[in-house]
Design a protein around this motif. Structure first.
Motif, PDB file in Angstrom:
ATOM      1  N   ASP A  72      24.894  52.427  78.620  1.00 30.69           N
ATOM      2  CA  ASP A  72      25.992  53.020  79.394  1.00 30.69           C
ATOM      3  C   ASP A  72      25.490  54.131  80.305  1.00 30.69           C
ATOM      4  O   ASP A  72      26.161  55.148  80.466  1.00 30.69           O
ATOM      5  N   GLY A  73      24.314  53.973  80.878  1.00 31.75           N
ATOM      6  CA  GLY A  73      23.785  54.991  81.776  1.00 31.75           C
ATOM      7  C   GLY A  73      23.120  56.157  81.056  1.00 31.75           C
ATOM      8  O   GLY A  73      22.526  57.027  81.690  1.00 31.75           O
ATOM      9  N   ALA A  96      13.338  65.009  76.928  1.00 32.87           N
ATOM     10  CA  ALA A  96      13.275  63.625  77.391  1.00 32.87           C
ATOM     11  C   ALA A  96      12.604  63.523  78.755  1.00 32.87           C
ATOM     12  O   ALA A  96      12.378  64.529  79.424  1.00 32.87           O
ATOM     13  N   GLU A  97      12.304  62.270  79.140  1.00 36.75           N
ATOM     14  CA  GLU A  97      11.640  62.081  80.423  1.00 36.75           C
ATOM     15  C   GLU A  97      12.578  62.321  81.603  1.00 36.75           C
ATOM     16  O   GLU A  97      12.141  62.678  82.681  1.00 36.75           O
ATOM     17  N   ARG A  98      13.869  62.044  81.393  1.00 41.74           N
ATOM     18  CA  ARG A  98      14.828  62.208  82.494  1.00 41.74           C
ATOM     19  C   ARG A  98      15.906  63.206  82.090  1.00 41.74           C
ATOM     20  O   ARG A  98      16.219  63.351  80.904  1.00 41.74           O
ATOM     21  N   PRO A  99      16.506  63.910  83.055  1.00 43.89           N
ATOM     22  CA  PRO A  99      17.500  64.932  82.716  1.00 43.89           C
ATOM     23  C   PRO A  99      18.904  64.359  82.518  1.00 43.89           C
ATOM     24  O   PRO A  99      19.842  65.111  82.284  1.00 43.89           O
ATOM     25  N   ASP A 100      19.059  63.033  82.621  1.00 41.46           N
ATOM     26  CA  ASP A 100      20.397  62.439  82.702  1.00 41.46           C
ATOM     27  C   ASP A 100      21.354  62.835  81.571  1.00 41.46           C
ATOM     28  O   ASP A 100      22.501  63.200  81.808  1.00 41.46           O
ATOM     29  N   ASN A 101      20.868  62.741  80.324  1.00 41.90           N
ATOM     30  CA  ASN A 101      21.789  63.020  79.213  1.00 41.90           C
ATOM     31  C   ASN A 101      22.256  64.470  79.234  1.00 41.90           C
ATOM     32  O   ASN A 101      23.423  64.771  78.969  1.00 41.90           O
ATOM     33  N   LEU A 102      21.328  65.380  79.568  1.00 41.03           N
ATOM     34  CA  LEU A 102      21.678  66.804  79.615  1.00 41.03           C
ATOM     35  C   LEU A 102      22.730  67.032  80.710  1.00 41.03           C
ATOM     36  O   LEU A 102      23.733  67.724  80.483  1.00 41.03           O
ATOM     37  N   ILE A 103      22.510  66.434  81.873  1.00 44.40           N
ATOM     38  CA  ILE A 103      23.461  66.625  82.976  1.00 44.40           C
ATOM     39  C   ILE A 103      24.831  66.036  82.611  1.00 44.40           C
ATOM     40  O   ILE A 103      25.869  66.653  82.856  1.00 44.40           O
ATOM     41  N   ALA A 145       8.913  70.702  85.040  1.00 40.15           N
ATOM     42  CA  ALA A 145      10.275  70.529  85.571  1.00 40.15           C
ATOM     43  C   ALA A 145      10.551  69.064  85.892  1.00 40.15           C
ATOM     44  O   ALA A 145       9.651  68.329  86.276  1.00 40.15           O
ATOM     45  N   TRP A 146      11.820  68.644  85.712  1.00 38.65           N
ATOM     46  CA  TRP A 146      12.225  67.300  86.118  1.00 38.65           C
ATOM     47  C   TRP A 146      12.311  67.268  87.642  1.00 38.65           C
ATOM     48  O   TRP A 146      12.619  68.287  88.273  1.00 38.65           O
ATOM     49  N   ARG A 147      12.116  66.090  88.220  1.00 40.78           N
ATOM     50  CA  ARG A 147      12.199  65.973  89.678  1.00 40.78           C
ATOM     51  C   ARG A 147      13.629  65.676  90.119  1.00 40.78           C
ATOM     52  O   ARG A 147      14.379  64.998  89.423  1.00 40.78           O
ATOM     53  N   ASP A 148      14.000  66.172  91.270  1.00 43.26           N
ATOM     54  CA  ASP A 148      15.280  65.897  91.919  1.00 43.26           C
ATOM     55  C   ASP A 148      16.496  66.015  90.995  1.00 43.26           C
ATOM     56  O   ASP A 148      17.311  65.102  90.892  1.00 43.26           O
ATOM     57  N   VAL A 149      16.604  67.138  90.307  1.00 48.22           N
ATOM     58  CA  VAL A 149      17.726  67.351  89.396  1.00 48.22           C
ATOM     59  C   VAL A 149      19.038  67.419  90.185  1.00 48.22           C
ATOM     60  O   VAL A 149      20.066  66.888  89.763  1.00 48.22           O
ATOM     61  N   ARG A 150      18.961  68.019  91.377  1.00 51.66           N
ATOM     62  CA  ARG A 150      20.184  68.157  92.155  1.00 51.66           C
ATOM     63  C   ARG A 150      20.724  66.792  92.576  1.00 51.66           C
ATOM     64  O   ARG A 150      21.921  66.516  92.464  1.00 51.66           O
ATOM     65  N   GLY A 151      19.826  65.916  93.037  1.00 52.26           N
ATOM     66  CA  GLY A 151      20.224  64.569  93.445  1.00 52.26           C
ATOM     67  C   GLY A 151      20.815  63.801  92.265  1.00 52.26           C
ATOM     68  O   GLY A 151      21.853  63.139  92.382  1.00 52.26           O
ATOM     69  N   THR A 152      20.179  63.910  91.103  1.00 52.21           N
ATOM     70  CA  THR A 152      20.667  63.216  89.916  1.00 52.21           C
ATOM     71  C   THR A 152      22.043  63.755  89.535  1.00 52.21           C
ATOM     72  O   THR A 152      22.936  62.996  89.147  1.00 52.21           O
ATOM     73  N   ALA A 203      24.311  65.093  91.509  1.00 54.06           N
ATOM     74  CA  ALA A 203      25.323  64.609  92.450  1.00 54.06           C
ATOM     75  C   ALA A 203      25.660  63.148  92.143  1.00 54.06           C
ATOM     76  O   ALA A 203      26.839  62.755  92.132  1.00 54.06           O
ATOM     77  N   ALA A 204      24.625  62.337  91.866  1.00 57.79           N
ATOM     78  CA  ALA A 204      24.856  60.915  91.602  1.00 57.79           C
ATOM     79  C   ALA A 204      25.675  60.726  90.324  1.00 57.79           C
ATOM     80  O   ALA A 204      26.628  59.942  90.286  1.00 57.79           O
ATOM     81  N   LEU A 205      25.331  61.468  89.264  1.00 54.13           N
ATOM     82  CA  LEU A 205      26.047  61.304  87.999  1.00 54.13           C
ATOM     83  C   LEU A 205      27.481  61.831  88.117  1.00 54.13           C
ATOM     84  O   LEU A 205      28.414  61.277  87.545  1.00 54.13           O
ATOM     85  N   ARG A 206      27.644  62.897  88.904  1.00 48.35           N
ATOM     86  CA  ARG A 206      28.982  63.441  89.091  1.00 48.35           C
ATOM     87  C   ARG A 206      29.871  62.388  89.771  1.00 48.35           C
ATOM     88  O   ARG A 206      31.002  62.153  89.351  1.00 48.35           O
ATOM     89  N   ALA A 207      29.309  61.738  90.809  1.00 49.83           N
ATOM     90  CA  ALA A 207      30.086  60.725  91.523  1.00 49.83           C
ATOM     91  C   ALA A 207      30.370  59.536  90.606  1.00 49.83           C
ATOM     92  O   ALA A 207      31.483  59.007  90.556  1.00 49.83           O
ATOM     93  N   GLU A 208      29.348  59.134  89.835  1.00 49.07           N
ATOM     94  CA  GLU A 208      29.507  57.946  88.984  1.00 49.07           C
ATOM     95  C   GLU A 208      30.580  58.153  87.918  1.00 49.07           C
ATOM     96  O   GLU A 208      31.323  57.231  87.581  1.00 49.07           O
ATOM     97  N   THR A 209      30.678  59.373  87.376  1.00 50.14           N
ATOM     98  CA  THR A 209      31.611  59.585  86.275  1.00 50.14           C
ATOM     99  C   THR A 209      32.920  60.222  86.738  1.00 50.14           C
ATOM    100  O   THR A 209      33.774  60.516  85.911  1.00 50.14           O
ATOM    101  N   ALA A 210      33.052  60.425  88.054  1.00 48.97           N
ATOM    102  CA  ALA A 210      34.287  61.044  88.554  1.00 48.97           C
ATOM    103  C   ALA A 210      35.479  60.171  88.194  1.00 48.97           C
ATOM    104  O   ALA A 210      35.401  58.952  88.260  1.00 48.97           O
ATOM    105  N   GLY A 211      36.555  60.802  87.797  1.00 48.70           N
ATOM    106  CA  GLY A 211      37.762  60.035  87.492  1.00 48.70           C
ATOM    107  C   GLY A 211      37.786  59.526  86.067  1.00 48.70           C
ATOM    108  O   GLY A 211      38.831  59.215  85.516  1.00 48.70           O
ATOM    109  N   LYS A 212      36.613  59.463  85.425  1.00 49.09           N
ATOM    110  CA  LYS A 212      36.596  58.994  84.031  1.00 49.09           C
ATOM    111  C   LYS A 212      36.983  60.125  83.094  1.00 49.09           C
ATOM    112  O   LYS A 212      37.380  59.902  81.961  1.00 49.09           O
ATOM    113  N   ASN A 213      36.748  61.358  83.556  1.00 48.54           N
ATOM    114  CA  ASN A 213      37.002  62.472  82.648  1.00 48.54           C
ATOM    115  C   ASN A 213      37.906  63.521  83.281  1.00 48.54           C
ATOM    116  O   ASN A 213      37.952  63.647  84.461  1.00 48.54           O
TER     117      ASN A 213
END
Ligand code: HEC
Ligand code: HEC
Ligand code: HEC
Length: 435
Positions: free
Chosen positions: A230-231, A363-370, A416-423, A425-435
């Motif tokens: 689930d991402g 972790a390797e990616r910041p996704d879960n934290l964001i 540091a993780w790379r492109d945290v800001r881009g990630t 923004a992308a995750l914010r858009a992807e989950t918008a409206g779900k929460n």
């Protein structure tokens, strides 16, 4: 004469090949039955089936948001397109009410539905196949004694060629090993029981193992090497585990019971419903699962070394908090510290997880934290773990990326993780409206 013979032989070979192909692909339809009356099953069998259904997360996948339990229709995103789960209630029209045990067993062990069509492995039959006859019968008894829900589910329409379900026969030939797991006599009875639960109904590797380009789990050393669900980034459970303190059998066992252990992360994402299902197992089974999982990880330190390492990590991180400088640190101290304060005091009460030990920060990616910062934890594995508010509306992308950068540097002390800001923004858009 010779050429004639050759032609004849070619025709015979071709016919044989086609016949083999059809025999492999074609599966008979199993005759419908009138739904069996629930009284046919004994209550102990139904109760066992209910526990097994919880372990197998049937309702997690077979219930859509806001829909009736097990009535299906939940969309599952796969690299091949969206696959909808089916109605798993004993409704004869839309559910499995007209399925005999034989039809149910064939679906669970071979991924073929009652009509003889191949099912997609988004339905984890590759794991469920290892389930024993008695357990499958109990599951059937439980499913057949639920209340029928007369509700259709959306049809799954994958793009060509994936919409050709018979192609799954080839996939199965390559990747599906049906039947019981081999008992490993060199391991304890407990370990083998754990393997049965994890690799069978628990289907832990469905999320915790990376997949190849055809969507099959990779084997060998990649087993439990981490995946995606689930991402969310799913942490590895083998030697590649990013956990800063290696997992012990005891820690795993308490994590599976409560969704939390003091020296590790919290089941706040897609692992939360898994804990909800698993934690209903008998104590012996939870210990067996933990024993099995622990055998994949790094060799854990002894209890004393573990406590020492935890103290070190805590001192390195929380001990160095003052003075607060930099934007990330300021955001942390105003938005997060109240709950995630240092290890002193009753830090286990209501759970104030120490971020130094959280796998997501290592972790390797910041996704879960964001994702956690954006939406908080609204469905904890157990309600007494507490809830965390989301910061979607109070922190912008720049602030979140400053905060994440600070947390990574300060608590995980990793590059540091790379492109945290881009990630973000992308995750914010992807989950918008779900929460
Ligand atoms: C990871 C998600 C997931 C989990 C967990 C899951 N299923 Fe499913 N199941 C699916 C999907 C998706 C389909 C439809 C597959 C397709 O269309 O090919 C399906 C189909 C089925 C079918 C075929 C029904 C039909 O009408 O064709 C049966 C039977 C079934 N599941 C039983 C179960 C049971 C029992 C459990 C729990 C032990 C379970 N499933 C857990 C996703 C899941
Ligand atoms: C639906 C996907 C999914 C399934 C199925 C699943 N997990 Fe997880 N698991 C996750 C995710 C995602 C995380 C990351 C933490 C979170 O969700 O909060 C996780 C975290 C964990 C962790 C903590 C790892 C760490 O270092 O923090 C353990 C241990 C674990 N899972 C064990 C299991 C076991 C045992 C099973 C089978 C009974 C299982 N998981 C099934 C998705 C899954
Ligand atoms: C009101 C209290 C509260 C605040 C404020 C708060 N948290 Fe949390 N946080 C929690 C609780 C409680 C949990 C455990 C949730 C659970 O799983 O039950 C948690 C869990 C987490 C986790 C672990 C999630 C996982 O799945 O592993 C992270 C990371 C986290 N918080 C980061 C933050 C950050 C960063 C902030 C500040 C922006 C913050 N928290 C603010 C209470 C809070």
């Amino acid at each position: 004469m010779k050429t004639k013979n050759k032609v004849l032989w070619s025709i015979v070979c071709l016919a044989l090949l086609i016949a083999c192909g059809i025999a492999l692909v074609w599966q008979p339809r199993i005759a419908p039955i009138t739904p069996p009356a629930a009284v046919r099953f004994d209550s102990a069998q139904i109760a066992l089936g209910q526990r097994l259904a919880a372990l197998g997360d049937c309702a997690v996948c077979h219930t859509r948001d806001g829909g009736a339990r097990n009535a299906g229709g939940r969309p599952l995103a796969t690299p091949f397109g969206t696959i909808y789960s089916t109605n798993l209630t004993p409704d004869p029209q839309h559910g499995i009410g007209s399925w005999s045990y034989e039809a149910f067993e064939r679906a669970m062990r071979h991924g073929i539905d009652r009509e003889g069509r191949h099912l997609y492995p988004a339905f984890p039959y590759t794991a469920f196949t290892h389930t024993s006859d008695d357990d499958l019968k109990a599951l059937y008894a439980y499913l057949m004694s639920q209340k029928p829900v007369n509700e259709p589910t959306p049809a799954t329409q994958l793009p060509f060629p994936f919409n050709q379900r018979y192609l799954m026969a080839g996939w199965n030939l390559l990747f599906h090993k049906s039947g019981p797991l081999k008992n490993d006599p060199s391991k304890s009875i407990e370990w083998n029981r754990g393997a049965y639960l994890a690799e069978g109904l628990g289907h832990c590797s469905a999320c915790h193992t990376p997949r190849n380009f055809l969507g099959a789990e990779r084997g060998g050393a990649a087993h439990f090497g981490g995946g995606v669900a689930d991402g969310w980034d799913v942490p590895a459970l083998n030697a590649a585990s990013p956990a800063p303190i290696p997992w012990t059998q005891a820690d795993l066992s308490s994590y599976l019971r409560q969704g939390f252990t003091p020296l590790h992360g919290i089941a706040g994402g897609p692992m939360a419903p898994v804990i909800d299902g698993v934690s209903g197992l008998p104590e012996d089974d939870l210990d067996a699962l933990a024993t099995y999982l622990a055998s994949f990880g790094k060799k854990p330190p002894d209890a004393e070394a573990q406590v020492k390492r935890a103290a070190e990590l805590r001192a390195q991180t929380y001990g160095r908090m003052q003075p607060v400088t930099g934007e990330g640190a300021r955001i942390f101290s105003s938005a997060c510290m109240a709950c995630h304060h240092d290890g002193s005091g009753p830090h286990l009460f209501g759970v104030r997880p120490s971020l130094a030990f959280n796998t997501n920060l290592h972790a390797e990616r910041p996704d879960n934290l964001i994702r956690t910062i954006l939406d908080g934890v609204t469905h904890p594995a157990k309600s007494d773990l507490g809830y965390m508010p989301g910061f979607r509306h109070s922190l912008n992308d720049d602030q979140i990326s400053a905060l994440v950068g600070y947390l990574r540097e300060h608590f995980a002390q990793q590059p540091a993780w790379r492109d945290v800001r881009g990630t973000t923004a992308a995750l914010r858009a992807e989950t918008a409206g779900k929460n």
